[in-house]
Design an enzyme around this catalytic site. Structure first.
Site, PDB file in Angstrom:
ATOM      1  N   LYS A 196      -2.349 -23.554  25.033  1.00 13.73           N
ATOM      2  CA  LYS A 196      -2.692 -21.857  24.445  1.00 13.73           C
ATOM      3  C   LYS A 196      -3.186 -20.738  25.447  1.00 13.73           C
ATOM      4  CE  LYS A 196      -5.557 -19.832  20.971  1.00 13.73           C
ATOM      5  NZ  LYS A 196      -6.597 -20.601  20.222  1.00 13.73           N
ATOM      6  N   ARG A 206      -7.370 -11.280  15.137  1.00 19.24           N
ATOM      7  CA  ARG A 206      -9.157 -11.027  14.608  1.00 19.24           C
ATOM      8  C   ARG A 206      -9.128 -10.174  14.070  1.00 19.24           C
ATOM      9  NH1 ARG A 206      -9.133 -11.184  20.925  1.00 19.24           N
ATOM     10  NH2 ARG A 206      -8.701 -13.111  20.978  1.00 19.24           N
ATOM     11  N   ARG A 217     -10.938 -14.207  26.600  1.00 15.85           N
ATOM     12  CA  ARG A 217     -11.022 -15.567  26.698  1.00 15.85           C
ATOM     13  C   ARG A 217     -10.632 -15.952  27.239  1.00 15.85           C
ATOM     14  NH1 ARG A 217     -12.966 -16.070  21.013  1.00 15.85           N
ATOM     15  NH2 ARG A 217     -11.221 -15.084  19.669  1.00 15.85           N
ATOM     16  N   GLU A 233      -2.323 -28.697  31.322  1.00 20.39           N
ATOM     17  CA  GLU A 233      -2.555 -29.872  30.155  1.00 20.39           C
ATOM     18  C   GLU A 233      -2.018 -30.646  28.759  1.00 20.39           C
ATOM     19  OE1 GLU A 233      -5.147 -28.086  29.153  1.00 20.39           O
ATOM     20  OE2 GLU A 233      -6.388 -26.223  30.406  1.00 20.39           O
ATOM     21  N   LYS A 248       1.226 -22.221  22.422  1.00 24.05           N
ATOM     22  CA  LYS A 248       1.222 -21.594  21.545  1.00 24.05           C
ATOM     23  C   LYS A 248       1.148 -19.892  22.386  1.00 24.05           C
ATOM     24  CE  LYS A 248      -2.724 -19.450  18.434  1.00 24.05           C
ATOM     25  NZ  LYS A 248      -3.887 -19.661  18.215  1.00 24.05           N
ATOM     26  N   SER A 274      -0.041 -14.530  14.959  1.00 22.99           N
ATOM     27  CA  SER A 274      -0.077 -12.795  14.495  1.00 22.99           C
ATOM     28  C   SER A 274       0.872 -12.132  14.733  1.00 22.99           C
ATOM     29  CB  SER A 274      -1.346 -13.357  13.816  1.00 22.99           C
ATOM     30  OG  SER A 274      -1.885 -12.647  15.758  1.00 22.99           O
ATOM     31  N   TYR A 313       4.189 -17.726  10.117  1.00 26.51           N
ATOM     32  CA  TYR A 313       3.490 -16.844   8.646  1.00 26.51           C
ATOM     33  C   TYR A 313       4.141 -16.779   7.709  1.00 26.51           C
ATOM     34  CZ  TYR A 313      -0.957 -16.581  11.503  1.00 26.51           C
ATOM     35  OH  TYR A 313      -1.801 -16.545  12.102  1.00 26.51           O
TER      36      TYR A 313
HETATM   37  C1  PBG Z   1      -8.721 -19.547  18.102  1.00 23.49           C
HETATM   38  C2  PBG Z   1      -7.629 -18.823  17.272  1.00 23.49           C
HETATM   39  C3  PBG Z   1      -6.770 -17.998  17.370  1.00 23.49           C
HETATM   40  C4  PBG Z   1      -6.134 -18.144  17.115  1.00 23.49           C
HETATM   41  C5  PBG Z   1      -5.884 -19.699  16.555  1.00 23.49           C
HETATM   42  N1  PBG Z   1      -6.129 -19.986  16.976  1.00 23.49           N
HETATM   43  C6  PBG Z   1      -7.454 -16.661  18.088  1.00 23.49           C
HETATM   44  C7  PBG Z   1      -7.914 -16.990  19.607  1.00 23.49           C
HETATM   45  O1  PBG Z   1      -7.444 -17.515  20.565  1.00 23.49           O
HETATM   46  O2  PBG Z   1      -8.069 -15.825  19.958  1.00 23.49           O
HETATM   47  C8  PBG Z   1      -4.635 -16.943  16.915  1.00 23.49           C
HETATM   48  C9  PBG Z   1      -3.597 -17.707  16.055  1.00 23.49           C
HETATM   49  C10 PBG Z   1      -3.125 -16.379  15.476  1.00 23.49           C
HETATM   50  O3  PBG Z   1      -3.266 -15.382  16.362  1.00 23.49           O
HETATM   51  O4  PBG Z   1      -2.226 -15.846  15.041  1.00 23.49           O
HETATM   52  N2  PBG Z   1      -9.830 -20.172  17.528  1.00 23.49           N
END
Ligand code: PBG
Length: 324
Positions: A196, A206, A217, A233, A248, A274, A313
């Site tokens: 990720k 967010r 992060r 990983e 991801k 997203s 989505y």
């Molecule tokens: C963290 C999490 C995130 C997403 C899924 N799980 C946010 C992040 O890591 O900042 C993002 C999913 C998306 O953008 O569709 N719990």
């Protein structure tokens, strides 16, 4: 000189193209991420993700039933709590929004689809980080693991078939596996967010979870520049007992996805996040892209790169187009 090899011959008719198509998408491979907001009395539209909402308990149940009817392979639930604290304690609370929603959804869909939960603290912490902080304000890896273990057990006891640790803490898969086994949940699976990346494409998410995060992060999520590290990983997560490994975001990381698919001996998932959703929706709303063709092409490219399962989505909508 005429060409002796004519690839165009196989493109002559729709039937020929269909016959030789190398990659297909099936609704069963698609997982729908869904948001549920504590105390909501009406679904709340997410402005940056047109067509996606924060559900009420009722609208979530209905939408989950619709996803099952559409043949979608799974649903991934995210909770948006009304109150947050430094430890993210609403996450493991059986009365916390996500656990309540998991019970609702399982009561609605039973075993007709795979019910998954986001196993992370960021939705529940008042500082918005994916873990608990030490006295210097840094995310404390091992203290966070203890919290994830509780979170995962609570989610499975509320009805999740699979948990989805998404916080990129070292050792999270092994810790959760041991906790689930210790509580007797040997059949509960782990969909590991293995590779990720610290991505700008999570921007609209967010808003989707009313995130409290200031900063970034980057001390736990991966540098977008690193593909070799992604394989490290993944290897760790496989050794720790991941049942599915995930990359991801999806579209900007298809090289990573391909490399992971080549080494993984468990199914590989990809999360079309997203920002990937919002980009295409925004362009389509302007008439700049054909929505259906673009979405299906994006999903096809993620499948072609090596994903067995795709979190998207558009899962329900795509399932509808695919069965037309
Ligand atoms: C963290 C999490 C995130 C997403 C899924 N799980 C946010 C992040 O890591 O900042 C993002 C999913 C998306 O953008 O569709 N719990």
């Amino acid at each position: 000189m005429y060409p002796t090899s004519r690839p165009r011959r196989l493109r002559t008719t729709p039937a020929l193209r269909r016959l030789v198509s190398e990659t297909s998408i099936e609704p069963r491979r698609l997982v729908l991420p869904m948001f549920v907001k504590e105390g909501a009395t009406e679904p709340v539209p997410i402005m940056s993700m047109p067509g996606v909402v924060q559900h009420t308990r009722d609208s979530l149940r209905k939408a989950a039933a619709e996803a099952v009817a559409a043949g979608v392979g799974g649903i991934m639930l995210f909770g948006v709590p009304a109150t947050r604290d430094a430890a993210g304690s609403a996450g493991a609370d059986p009365e916390g929004v996500l656990n309540v929603a998991l019970r609702d959804v399982r009561a609605e869909v039973g075993d007709d689809t795979v019910v998954m939960a986001d196993t992370c603290l960021d939705e529940f912490t008042d500082h918005g980080h994916c873990g608990v902080l030490d006295q210097h304000g840094r995310v404390d890896n091992d203290a966070t693991l203890a919290a994830y273990a509780e979170l995962a057990v609570a989610q499975v006891e509320s009805g999740a078939h699979m948990v989805g640790p998404s916080g990129m803490m070292d050792g999270q898969v092994g810790t959760i596996r041991a906790a689930l086994d210790g509580a007797g949940h040997t059949d509960a699976g782990i969909l590991a967010y293995s590779a990720k990346f610290a991505s700008a494409f999570y921007g609209p998410f967010r808003e989707a979870v009313d995130s409290q995060l200031h900063g970034d992060r980057k001390t736990y999520q991966q540098d977008p520049a690193n593909a070799r590290e992604a394989l490290r990983e993944v290897a760790l997560d496989l050794a720790e007992g991941a049942d599915v490994v995930m990359v991801k975001p999806a579209m900007s990381y298809t090289d990573v996805l391909r490399a992971v698919a080549e080494v993984s001996d468990v199914p590989v998932a990809a999360y079309q996040v997203s920002g990937e959703y919002s980009m295409i929706e925004a362009a389509a709303a302007n008439g700049w892209l054909d929505r259906q063709r673009t979405v299906l092409e994006a999903l096809t490219s993620i499948r072609r790169a090596g994903a067995d399962v795709v979190l998207t989505y558009w899962a329900v909508q795509a399932a509808g187009w695919l069965s037309e």
